[in-house]
Scaffold this active site. Sequence first.
Site, PDB file in Angstrom:
ATOM      1  N   ARG A   1       0.852  -1.179   0.000  1.00 19.95           N
ATOM      2  CA  ARG A   1       0.000   0.000   0.000  1.00 19.95           C
ATOM      3  C   ARG A   1       0.892   1.236   0.000  1.00 19.95           C
ATOM      4  O   ARG A   1       1.963   1.257   0.613  1.00 19.95           O
ATOM      5  CB  ARG A   1      -0.926   0.019   1.229  1.00 19.95           C
ATOM      6  CG  ARG A   1      -1.998  -1.064   1.230  1.00 19.95           C
ATOM      7  CD  ARG A   1      -3.026  -0.826   0.126  1.00 19.95           C
ATOM      8  NE  ARG A   1      -4.126  -1.776   0.174  1.00 19.95           N
ATOM      9  CZ  ARG A   1      -4.170  -2.915  -0.509  1.00 19.95           C
ATOM     10  NH1 ARG A   1      -3.134  -3.279  -1.259  1.00 19.95           N
ATOM     11  NH2 ARG A   1      -5.227  -3.707  -0.426  1.00 19.95           N
TER      12      ARG A   1
ATOM     13  N   GLU B   1      -3.313   7.986  -4.033  1.00 22.38           N
ATOM     14  CA  GLU B   1      -3.633   7.078  -5.123  1.00 22.38           C
ATOM     15  C   GLU B   1      -5.075   7.302  -5.563  1.00 22.38           C
ATOM     16  O   GLU B   1      -5.968   7.275  -4.704  1.00 22.38           O
ATOM     17  CB  GLU B   1      -3.428   5.633  -4.669  1.00 22.38           C
ATOM     18  CG  GLU B   1      -3.546   4.614  -5.782  1.00 22.38           C
ATOM     19  CD  GLU B   1      -3.212   3.199  -5.336  1.00 22.38           C
ATOM     20  OE1 GLU B   1      -4.087   2.313  -5.501  1.00 22.38           O
ATOM     21  OE2 GLU B   1      -2.092   2.981  -4.809  1.00 22.38           O
TER      22      GLU B   1
ATOM     23  N   HIS C   1      -1.349   0.266  -9.801  1.00 20.87           N
ATOM     24  CA  HIS C   1      -1.970  -0.712  -8.891  1.00 20.87           C
ATOM     25  C   HIS C   1      -2.574  -1.865  -9.688  1.00 20.87           C
ATOM     26  O   HIS C   1      -3.753  -2.205  -9.540  1.00 20.87           O
ATOM     27  CB  HIS C   1      -3.029  -0.034  -8.017  1.00 20.87           C
ATOM     28  CG  HIS C   1      -3.253  -0.764  -6.722  1.00 20.87           C
ATOM     29  ND1 HIS C   1      -3.677  -0.133  -5.577  1.00 20.87           N
ATOM     30  CD2 HIS C   1      -3.131  -2.087  -6.383  1.00 20.87           C
ATOM     31  CE1 HIS C   1      -3.802  -1.017  -4.598  1.00 20.87           C
ATOM     32  NE2 HIS C   1      -3.463  -2.211  -5.069  1.00 20.87           N
TER      33      HIS C   1
END
Length: 306
Positions: A219, A248, A267
């Site tokens: 993360r 993000e 991602h």
Amino acid sequence: MSLLVAVEPDCWRRPVLAEAVVQGGGTVSTPDRASALVWAEPAQAHLIGELVDANPGIGWVQLPYAGIEPVIDIVTARPAIEWYCGKGVYAEPVAEHALMLALAGMRGMATYARAADWAAPEGRNLLGASVTVLGGGGITDSLLRLLGPFGCEVTVVRNRPTSMRGAAHVVGPDELTQVLPSTDVLFLALALTPATAGIIASAELAALPDHAWIVNVARGGHIVTDDLVEALQDGQIGGAALDVTDPEPLPRSHPLWSLPNCLITPHIGNTPEMGLALLADRVAVNVARRIAGEPLVGPVYLDLGY
């Protein structure tokens, strides 16, 4: 008696998950009759709480996430429900992506992919490198196997420092700063919790060698982004290969995009196409286990936050 399982939202859009329920021995049901719920839409996490509140017969929920931070408030507010997540489900594709990012970073792809002419040689070998992995879960298990042919000296940093196949050393978080100075590649593959948020900041970046690459497939919040930008701009580390960022999505104007020693993927260590079939396998297993009265795979530990 068959186990009644709701697959929501829009069951018809996720036939593979409905088929997995049947494969496990269950019956797909509407939420008002179901005792279990498979949540099929990661982007609509906010609806989970409303659905289980409106259907009190649901006693356990299978979440599609490996990390539960998108639903932590929903989960902790409903401790009477048994919550299960996708931890370990996506380990193989994410570990493969992490290996790709490490090789790309170390072998100079950040430079060569941007080059418009014949660039000077650069790069280091992953073969025989000193590798540190933060996290001891499924991604790390898979990554250790993939790293095997490279003959790396691997140290795993995890909360419970028990041995892992493929790791030369397993240490606790208190030893992180001791292993960083000898690290060629630092992989981040751990859950995001209050204890691990910002685990890589200016002090940790300063402890790494100036050739070291950071690969983050966990993360974005594990790294203090401003500190990383400064370290990359100053050449304090070799580079960063990031599948996750904080914030993000990363804004178009963010300096990380333009840094020559930074590689970014959006991602996609596990894509929906990769992940749906893997999640279906977990659903089938857990439905079968519930019917057999066996423990389910991937329990959420509320006290640990994952």
